[in-house]
Design a protein around this motif. Sequence first.
Motif, PDB file in Angstrom:
ATOM      1  N   ASP A 241       0.700  -1.430  -0.104  1.00  0.00           N
ATOM      2  CA  ASP A 241       0.028   0.057  -0.030  1.00  0.00           C
ATOM      3  C   ASP A 241       0.921   1.227   0.085  1.00  0.00           C
ATOM      4  O   ASP A 241       0.558   2.234  -0.674  1.00  0.00           O
ATOM      5  CB  ASP A 241      -1.003   0.063   1.320  1.00  0.00           C
ATOM      6  N   THR A 242       1.899   1.152   0.710  1.00  0.00           N
ATOM      7  CA  THR A 242       2.764   2.436   0.981  1.00  0.00           C
ATOM      8  C   THR A 242       4.027   2.252   0.080  1.00  0.00           C
ATOM      9  O   THR A 242       4.885   3.165  -0.132  1.00  0.00           O
ATOM     10  CB  THR A 242       3.128   2.448   2.258  1.00  0.00           C
ATOM     11  N   THR A 454      12.934   4.001  -4.281  1.00  0.00           N
ATOM     12  CA  THR A 454      11.491   4.112  -4.518  1.00  0.00           C
ATOM     13  C   THR A 454      11.029   5.469  -4.695  1.00  0.00           C
ATOM     14  O   THR A 454      10.155   5.859  -5.735  1.00  0.00           O
ATOM     15  CB  THR A 454      10.817   3.416  -3.646  1.00  0.00           C
ATOM     16  N   GLY A 458       9.533   7.044  -8.056  1.00  0.00           N
ATOM     17  CA  GLY A 458       8.031   7.677  -7.988  1.00  0.00           C
ATOM     18  C   GLY A 458       7.480   6.542  -7.231  1.00  0.00           C
ATOM     19  O   GLY A 458       7.287   5.352  -7.888  1.00  0.00           O
ATOM     20  N   VAL A 459       6.493   6.974  -6.078  1.00  0.00           N
ATOM     21  CA  VAL A 459       5.922   5.684  -5.414  1.00  0.00           C
ATOM     22  C   VAL A 459       4.867   5.003  -6.265  1.00  0.00           C
ATOM     23  O   VAL A 459       4.714   3.839  -6.517  1.00  0.00           O
ATOM     24  CB  VAL A 459       5.480   6.174  -3.982  1.00  0.00           C
ATOM     25  N   ASP A 460       4.063   5.886  -7.008  1.00  0.00           N
ATOM     26  CA  ASP A 460       2.973   5.413  -7.680  1.00  0.00           C
ATOM     27  C   ASP A 460       3.751   4.557  -8.782  1.00  0.00           C
ATOM     28  O   ASP A 460       3.079   3.481  -9.048  1.00  0.00           O
ATOM     29  CB  ASP A 460       2.208   6.675  -8.015  1.00  0.00           C
ATOM     30  N   ASN A 461       4.502   5.153  -9.362  1.00  0.00           N
ATOM     31  CA  ASN A 461       5.112   4.229 -10.666  1.00  0.00           C
ATOM     32  C   ASN A 461       5.679   2.628 -10.305  1.00  0.00           C
ATOM     33  O   ASN A 461       5.200   1.700 -10.808  1.00  0.00           O
ATOM     34  CB  ASN A 461       6.228   4.814 -11.345  1.00  0.00           C
ATOM     35  N   GLN A 462       6.219   2.983  -8.951  1.00  0.00           N
ATOM     36  CA  GLN A 462       6.900   1.846  -8.618  1.00  0.00           C
ATOM     37  C   GLN A 462       5.933   0.808  -8.002  1.00  0.00           C
ATOM     38  O   GLN A 462       5.847  -0.683  -8.141  1.00  0.00           O
ATOM     39  CB  GLN A 462       8.216   1.977  -7.388  1.00  0.00           C
ATOM     40  N   LYS A 463       4.947   1.415  -7.492  1.00  0.00           N
ATOM     41  CA  LYS A 463       3.603   0.480  -6.765  1.00  0.00           C
ATOM     42  C   LYS A 463       3.110  -0.470  -7.937  1.00  0.00           C
ATOM     43  O   LYS A 463       2.761  -1.516  -7.887  1.00  0.00           O
ATOM     44  CB  LYS A 463       2.834   1.404  -6.147  1.00  0.00           C
ATOM     45  N   ALA A 464       2.865   0.415  -9.104  1.00  0.00           N
ATOM     46  CA  ALA A 464       2.298  -0.365 -10.285  1.00  0.00           C
ATOM     47  C   ALA A 464       3.111  -1.567 -10.763  1.00  0.00           C
ATOM     48  O   ALA A 464       2.459  -2.332 -11.229  1.00  0.00           O
ATOM     49  CB  ALA A 464       1.932   0.679 -11.381  1.00  0.00           C
ATOM     50  N   LYS A 467       2.943  -4.155  -8.153  1.00  0.00           N
ATOM     51  CA  LYS A 467       1.777  -4.944  -7.959  1.00  0.00           C
ATOM     52  C   LYS A 467       1.595  -6.187  -9.074  1.00  0.00           C
ATOM     53  O   LYS A 467       1.171  -7.253  -8.672  1.00  0.00           O
ATOM     54  CB  LYS A 467       0.669  -3.972  -8.193  1.00  0.00           C
TER      55      LYS A 467
END
Length: 478
Positions: A241-242, A454, A458-464, A467
């Motif tokens: 999530d984070t 991270t 970019g947190v959002d880029n890496q999160k995608a 996932k």
Amino acid sequence: MKFKTFLGATALVALANTATYAADKDAADAAVEAAKKYSGTTISIVWEAGLQSLDPLNYSGPKWEKLTGIKVKVVEVPTDQMFTKILQDFKSGAGAYDALNVIPSWMPDLARAGALEPLDKYVDKYGYRDELQDIAAAYRDNQMQYDGKIYGFPDDGDVMLLYYRKDIFEDPKMKDEFKAKFGYELAPPKDWKQFDEIGQFITDKMAPKVYGAGFFRTAPYPQYMFQERFRMEGGKFFNPDTMKATVNSDVGLKVFSQMKAENKFMPPGVEQWNFVDNLAAFLQGTTAMTISWPPYGRWAAGYGSGEEALKWVPKSQIAGKVGYAINPLGRPELGVGFDLSVSATSKNKEAAYLFIQWLNSKKTSLERVQLPYTLRDPFRSSHYASEKYRSLWPDAPAYLDTIKLSGERGLLDLSLLQQDKYDEAMTKAISSLWAGEEPKTILDRMAQQFDAITDKVGVDNQKAVYKVWAAKPGAYPK
């Protein structure tokens, strides 16, 4: 309407011709025939420096030129520089490389950057999809595509295997004494507690002639063993999530502490051992267990011992005495591997594609994985089943069966944007562990480094990306 009808008819004819082409010829022959129109061309291919490069330099490159008239220029690059060199060539637009060897964990980065040519149109044009199904699922389903497109052909069945001395494990006196002390049979360890008990027992009984185990400990190899053990003990790399790193959890501390403690029953100085040091100790009979990639198994059996290129490999003193087993806890790290790809800036894309299809095909790849002087390991179902390969030494059937099972259960390497930076952080952390720094301090610093990488990506880029990776069957044990 007539123009559209003409286009439709033309497309049907083309499809029919492609289907006939594929049905009449295997993928290797199809690539050779199509490539002849590029005779006189020179294509370049990036290859790992060292033994790996002897494949295109001594075997496949000259053979391809003889078959097609296309010359192959081999660009040797150390593994730890390959990602940077490939990306630099793409960003400069120089187009110095045509075909590439890509470590699968780099694929998200390189594909998103636009450095890799999508291969689907070539796969269909030259009827290669059927032969791709023969590639073992662990590699085909996890190391070939990004975002639904094919960017590389899995070309190396890397997976970690446990090697052990059958003569020691089957010695009646050792078996009786071990069972009396621990209450279970002396056999390849099922978990790391058993590994430690067996290793210490053999060291107590046989050192300094033979120690219970030995491992390579210097960069970059141990980080793959950490990735495997950490996950098999229940660890997760990130909070999904984070995207905060969780490598400094209790699981991380347990694994680091165990890894450090195991050096005590290994030979003195093991903290400085590299790939060759560990290989030499095992082949000379001074360690009873080790974990490594498949070449150890071939060389321990004495396969290729007469090859000029393998003079650096110590003569095996344990041929016929080596058993092959799956790693403790039953899900080994696939550990690196290579894909064959085409550079997006190549000026010879189709010629480069035809070369890698030929290299990767069932027929040619079976020849290549049997070359004793290179490090390409079996990666196709047809490789594991090959009667020729299974006859190369007495225990080759057990070797191939163990590789097949290990691949089916294999864990994927972590694969994120700027993965090389995360790998570097893990490698440095393990070096600090051998240097004597406290595991908790090291792990906290490693988590901070992960978080910094991270944040930069970019947190959002890496999160995608994370996932997608974490959802794969080989990412985390279920």
